[in-house]
Design a protein around this motif. Structure first.
Motif, mmCIF file in Angstrom:
data_model
loop_
_atom_site.group_PDB
_atom_site.id
_atom_site.type_symbol
_atom_site.label_atom_id
_atom_site.label_comp_id
_atom_site.label_asym_id
_atom_site.label_seq_id
_atom_site.Cartn_x
_atom_site.Cartn_y
_atom_site.Cartn_z
ATOM 1 N N ASP A 45 0.871 -1.176 0.000
ATOM 2 C CA ASP A 45 0.000 0.000 0.000
ATOM 3 C C ASP A 45 0.908 1.226 0.000
ATOM 4 O OD1 ASP A 45 -1.688 2.115 0.560
ATOM 5 O OD2 ASP A 45 -2.939 0.987 1.956
ATOM 6 N N HIS B 139 1.061 -5.301 3.664
ATOM 7 C CA HIS B 139 0.068 -6.247 4.160
ATOM 8 C C HIS B 139 0.669 -7.661 4.070
ATOM 9 C CE1 HIS B 139 -2.876 -3.040 4.142
ATOM 10 N NE2 HIS B 139 -2.664 -2.817 2.855
ATOM 11 N N ASP C 299 -0.231 -5.982 9.411
ATOM 12 C CA ASP C 299 0.159 -4.815 8.625
ATOM 13 C C ASP C 299 1.411 -4.219 9.240
ATOM 14 O OD1 ASP C 299 -2.028 -5.144 6.997
ATOM 15 O OD2 ASP C 299 -3.280 -3.732 8.101
#
Length: 424
Positions: free
Chosen positions: A247, A254, A278
C-alpha cells in the motif's frame, strides 16, 4: 458391573468377573453330589484365566500360571476399582506401540501439512528409535527420563530442538490419555523435566553488516535485505510477497501469505501462526522496492494453497528466480546468501569443495533481529514490535529481545534527581 447370574464350572466369582480353573472341573454324580475332577489340560499351560466383561460389552481375559490364583484375584480387583473410578484402560488396546499410535495420531492431527512433516521427522529420527517399540501401557516416568537424557547427550541436537522433540512425545502421550489408553501421562511426573535449553542472547547485526550483505547479493535479491531489515518480514514472507500487498499511499505492507516447502513442493500459505499483519513501510524501503520492480517486473506465480494437493492460487510475486519461478529457499541460501555472508566477513569463505560452514545465527532471520533492535533502541513498545514481527504474543518478543531494550538506569537517576532537587 453386574455379576453373572451363574459362573461356569471350575470358576471363582469375583467383583469384576470370574476366575476359571482350567485344570479342574466340577462334576455331579447320580446322587447329586459334586466333586472336582481333573481336566484334559491338567498340568499343562496356564492354570487360571481371569475373565470379565469390559465397558464395550466384550469379554476380556488374562491367564496366570499355577500357584498364582491370588495374583489373578488381585488383577480382577484392580480392574473393578479402575472401572468404578472411571480410570479403566483396555489392556488389549493399550498394547499398541508408541510408534504405531503416534503415526495414527499424526495422521488425524489437525495441523498444517508443513508442521506435520516437521513433527513426523522429529519423531522418526529421535523418538521412535528409543520409544517406538514400547507398548503404551508399559510407559513409566523412567522411560521419559531416559529419552531426555539421551537427547541432552546428543551433541548434534540443540537444546531448543530437543525440547521440541520432547514436546512432540508429550503431545502423543496426552492424546493416548484422552483416548483411554494411558491412565496418566508419564511426562507429568514430578521427576520428569524437559530438556535444558541454553538461551543465547541475540546479537544483532550492525548497520554496516546489513549494507555489506546487501551489496554482496546479486541485484535481483538486494531488496530482500531492505524488506527483512526494514520491515521485519520472514524469509518465506519475503519470497511470497505479492505486488498487491504493498500500500504505497498509506505506507503499509500487508503480510498475508508466505511460501512454504512441504515435502519438496512449494505452496502458498498464511503467515506463521496464521497471524496476518500490517507493517509500516518506511520510505527508504519503498524506494528500494520501486527500484527493484522497475528492474525486475513482478511475475505471476501459481501454487497450491496450504498443501501440495490444495486448490491453486496465483499471485504476482516481487521476488522470483532467474527462471521466473519461486525463489527456492535452499537454492537461495546456498548459492546467494552464504556467498554474500562470506563476502561481508560474517562467515569464512567456502572450502576447496565449495562448501560453506553452518551459519544458523546469520540466516535471513538475522535481518528480523536487526529490525527489532532498531525499533527497541528507538523506544518502540514491546507490544508494537511483537505485532510487526508477527509473534504469537508480546511475551515471546520480550524473552528474545529484552536485553536489547535501552537501559532505564539513566532515566531513573534523572527522575529521582529531579524530584529530590525540587525539594531542596
Amino acid at each position: 458391573m453386574a455379576l453373572p447370574s451363574s459362573c461356569p464350572e471350575g470358576t471363582t466369582p469375583q467383583m469384576a468377573g470370574h476366575i476359571q480353573d482350567r485344570w479342574y472341573k466340577t462334576e455331579t454324580d447320580s446322587h447329586g453330589k459334586t466333586a472336582k475332577v481333573k481336566t484334559d489340560r491338567h498340568g499343562t499351560g496356564m492354570r487360571y484365566r481371569a475373565r470379565y466383561v469390559g465397558p464395550d460389552g466384550s469379554e476380556k481375559s488374562k491367564s496366570f500360571p499355577d500357584g498364582q490364583k491370588r495374583l489373578a484375584e488381585k488383577w480382577l480387583t484392580n480392574i473393578a476399582a479402575d472401572l468404578s473410578r472411571g480410570q479403566y484402560i483396555d489392556p488389549h488396546a493399550a498394547r499398541i506401540t508408541f510408534k504405531n499410535y503416534a503415526v495414527k495420531w499424526l495422521n488425524a492431527h489437525a495441523i498444517d501439512p508443513a508442521s506435520q512433516v516437521v513433527i513426523e521427522q522429529r519423531l522418526r529420527l529421535h523418538a521412535f528409535p528409543i520409544l517406538g517399540t514400547r507398548p503404551l501401557d508399559s510407559f513409566r516416568p523412567e522411560h521419559i527420563r531416559e529419552l531426555v537424557s539421551g537427547l541432552e547427550a546428543n551433541i548434534a541436537v540443540s537444546g531448543g530442538y530437543a525440547r521440541n522433540i520432547y514436546g512432540d512425545v508429550r503431545a502423543v502421550l496426552s492424546a493416548a490419555v484422552d483416548d483411554g489408553l494411558l491412565a496418566r501421562n508419564p511426562c507429568s511426573a514430578k521427576s520428569v523435566r524437559p530438556p535444558t535449553v541454553e538461551r543465547r542472547r541475540v546479537v544483532p547485526w550492525l548497520p554496516a553488516q546489513v549494507y555489506a550483505v546487501r551489496e554482496a547479493l546479486t541485484p535481483r535479491y538486494e531488496a530482500m535485505v531492505d524488506l527483512g531489515a526494514g520491515c521485519g518480514l520472514r524469509q518465506g514472507e519475503i519470497v511470497g510477497l505479492a505486488e498487491d500487498a504493498l500500500d504505497w499511499e498509506d505506507g503499509i505492507v500487508h503480510v498475508r501469505q508466505q511460501v512454504k516447502m512441504i515435502r519438496g513442493k512449494a505452496v502458498f500459505a498464511p503467515p506463521k501462526c496464521n497471524k496476518e499483519r500490517d507493517v509500516p513501510l518506511p520510505s527508504s524501503v519503498a524506494a528500494a522496492l520501486r527500484a527493484h520492480m522497475d528492474e525486475y517486473k513482478p511475475v505471476e506465480v501459481t501454487l497450491p494453497w496450504r498443501r501440495p494437493d490444495g486448490p491453486m492460487a496465483s499471485a504476482r510475486l516481487l521476488f522470483t528466480n532467474t527462471a521466473n519461478g519461486v525463489a527456492w529457499r535452499s537454492n537461495f541460501n546456498i548459492q546467494d546468501w552464504k556467498p554474500a555472508l562470506a563476502a561481508a566477513g560474517l562467515i569464512a569463505e567456502a572450502d576447496e569443495k565449495g562448501r560453506y560452514e553452518s551459519a544458523r545465527e546469520h540466516g535471513m532471520h538475522a535481518l528480523r533481529h536487526f529490525y527489532a533492535s532498531v525499533l527497541l533502541d528507538a523506544g518502540e513498545s514491546i507490544k508494537a514490535v511483537s505485532q510487526y514481527l508477527g509473534h504469537a504474543d508480546p511475551a515471546l518478543t520480550l524473552r528474545v529481545y529484552a536485553h536489547l531494550m535501552p537501559s532505564s538506569q539513566e532515566r531513573t537517576r534523572k527522575a529521582i534527581d529531579q524530584v529530590l532537587k525540587s525539594e531542596e
